[in-house]
Design an enzyme around this catalytic site. Structure first.
Site, PDB file in Angstrom:
ATOM      1  N   SER A 163       0.818  -0.765  -0.040  1.00 37.51           N
ATOM      2  CA  SER A 163      -0.044  -0.232   0.061  1.00 37.51           C
ATOM      3  C   SER A 163       0.565   0.934   0.018  1.00 37.51           C
ATOM      4  O   SER A 163       2.251   1.375   0.216  1.00 37.51           O
ATOM      5  CB  SER A 163      -0.621   0.479   1.352  1.00 37.51           C
ATOM      6  OG  SER A 163      -1.566   1.223   1.067  1.00 37.51           O
ATOM      7  N   TYR A 176      -2.758  -0.162   9.669  1.00 37.47           N
ATOM      8  CA  TYR A 176      -2.603  -0.593   8.874  1.00 37.47           C
ATOM      9  C   TYR A 176      -1.236  -0.153   7.920  1.00 37.47           C
ATOM     10  O   TYR A 176      -0.893  -0.984   7.186  1.00 37.47           O
ATOM     11  CB  TYR A 176      -3.757  -0.039   8.523  1.00 37.47           C
ATOM     12  CG  TYR A 176      -3.886  -0.643   7.032  1.00 37.47           C
ATOM     13  CD1 TYR A 176      -4.561  -1.774   5.983  1.00 37.47           C
ATOM     14  CD2 TYR A 176      -3.986   0.424   5.291  1.00 37.47           C
ATOM     15  CE1 TYR A 176      -5.027  -2.450   5.014  1.00 37.47           C
ATOM     16  CE2 TYR A 176      -4.308  -0.318   4.561  1.00 37.47           C
ATOM     17  CZ  TYR A 176      -4.894  -1.288   4.138  1.00 37.47           C
ATOM     18  OH  TYR A 176      -4.813  -1.450   2.627  1.00 37.47           O
TER      19      TYR A 176
END
Length: 279
Positions: A163, A176
């Site tokens: 990501s 995250y």
């Protein structure tokens, strides 16, 4: 590249989601036989039906990427139906509210006022663990199960999903961001570990894509952007969110023979976000 995946078997975890279903259909369109794994059977089967109705070959199966027995059962069914795995896309992942803070910055006055806000000090260890397990362990276990098919065979590869948070951690979502940083590191480690066994390992690092998980964070009910959505676009030089199709070009290239000397890379697909300093 049009025939690069003919009769190759691609397995995609989290395949019932918006982004991963698009990747599954892109691989099927190029001739791959696709195994769709998702926690929800109906989501996996829905994507498989879309592929088969377009003339491709696919099977959808319920599978928990955090359960080795579930993965082994799915592997057996896929092997019996499609054959050994050539391409693995570790697409399962996500965030959890218990690993998220209320505000981007810790303000002393908020703590003194005892406001009902979740700061760094209130993060739930179980929420943090959930996010790490889903993203990191949920990539490690499928790799252990399916990559055994690849050892010593030509044209095999693993694609992890990192990501933009791994490059530039976003405010409010420390679990995250850290979990995706672990995925990037794992990708490099695994690429070295498998280099002499003929398996390439790379990762995609999406920027900001509107999905079911983040739509409420980035857009209002009337479709306008939230403050966070506006901030993201103001730091994205191409001034838009990504679409699922924006991922497929890099995916197909990394899985193809055109990238035969490429392993251990994490490719940002972010509209220039990682290149922009903000000024």
């Amino acid at each position: 590249m049009s025939l690069a995946f003919e009769k190759k078997v691609a397995v995609i975890t989290g395949g019932g989601g918006v982004l991963c279903s698009t990747m599954a259909m892109a691989l099927a369109d190029k001739g791959a036989h696709v195994g769709i794994l998702d926690l929800k059977q109906e989501n996996a089967e829905s994507v498989a039906r879309q592929i088969t109705s377009a003339g491709g070959k696919a099977i959808g199966l319920a599978c928990n990427v955090l359960d080795t027995d579930s993965l082994k059962a799915a592997h057996q069914k896929l092997s019996d139906t499609l054959g050994p795995c050539d391409i693995l896309v570790n697409g399962a992942g996500g965030n959890h509210p218990k690993g998220t803070t209320s505000n981007p910055f810790l303000l002393e006055e908020d703590l003194l006022a005892n406001k009902d806000l979740k700061s760094f000090f209130d993060l739930d260890p179980e929420g943090i663990k959930f996010v790490f397990d889903l993203n990191f362990i949920g990539s490690l276990l499928p790799t252990q199960v399916f990559s055994k098919d690849m050892i010593g065979r030509q044209g095999t590869s693993i694609i992890n999903i990192s990501s933009m948070n791994a490059f530039r951690p976003l405010t409010k979502i420390p679990a995250y961001s850290a979990a995706k940083a672990a995925i990037s590191n794992f990708t490099q480690w695994l690429a070295v570990h498998f280099a002499k066994a003929g398996v390439r390992v790379n990762a995609l690092a999406p920027g900001f894509f509107l999905t079911d998980q983040n739509r409420r964070l980035l857009t209002n009910e009337n479709g306008s952007l939230t403050d966070r959505g506006n901030t993201i676009l103001s730091h994205t030089p191409m001034n838009r969110f990504g679409t699922p199709d924006d991922l497929t070009g890099a995916l197909l290239w990394l899985c193809s023979g055109e990238a035969a000397f490429v392993t251990g890379v994490v490719i940002p697909i972010d509209g220039g976000f990682s290149a922009f300093s903000g000024v």
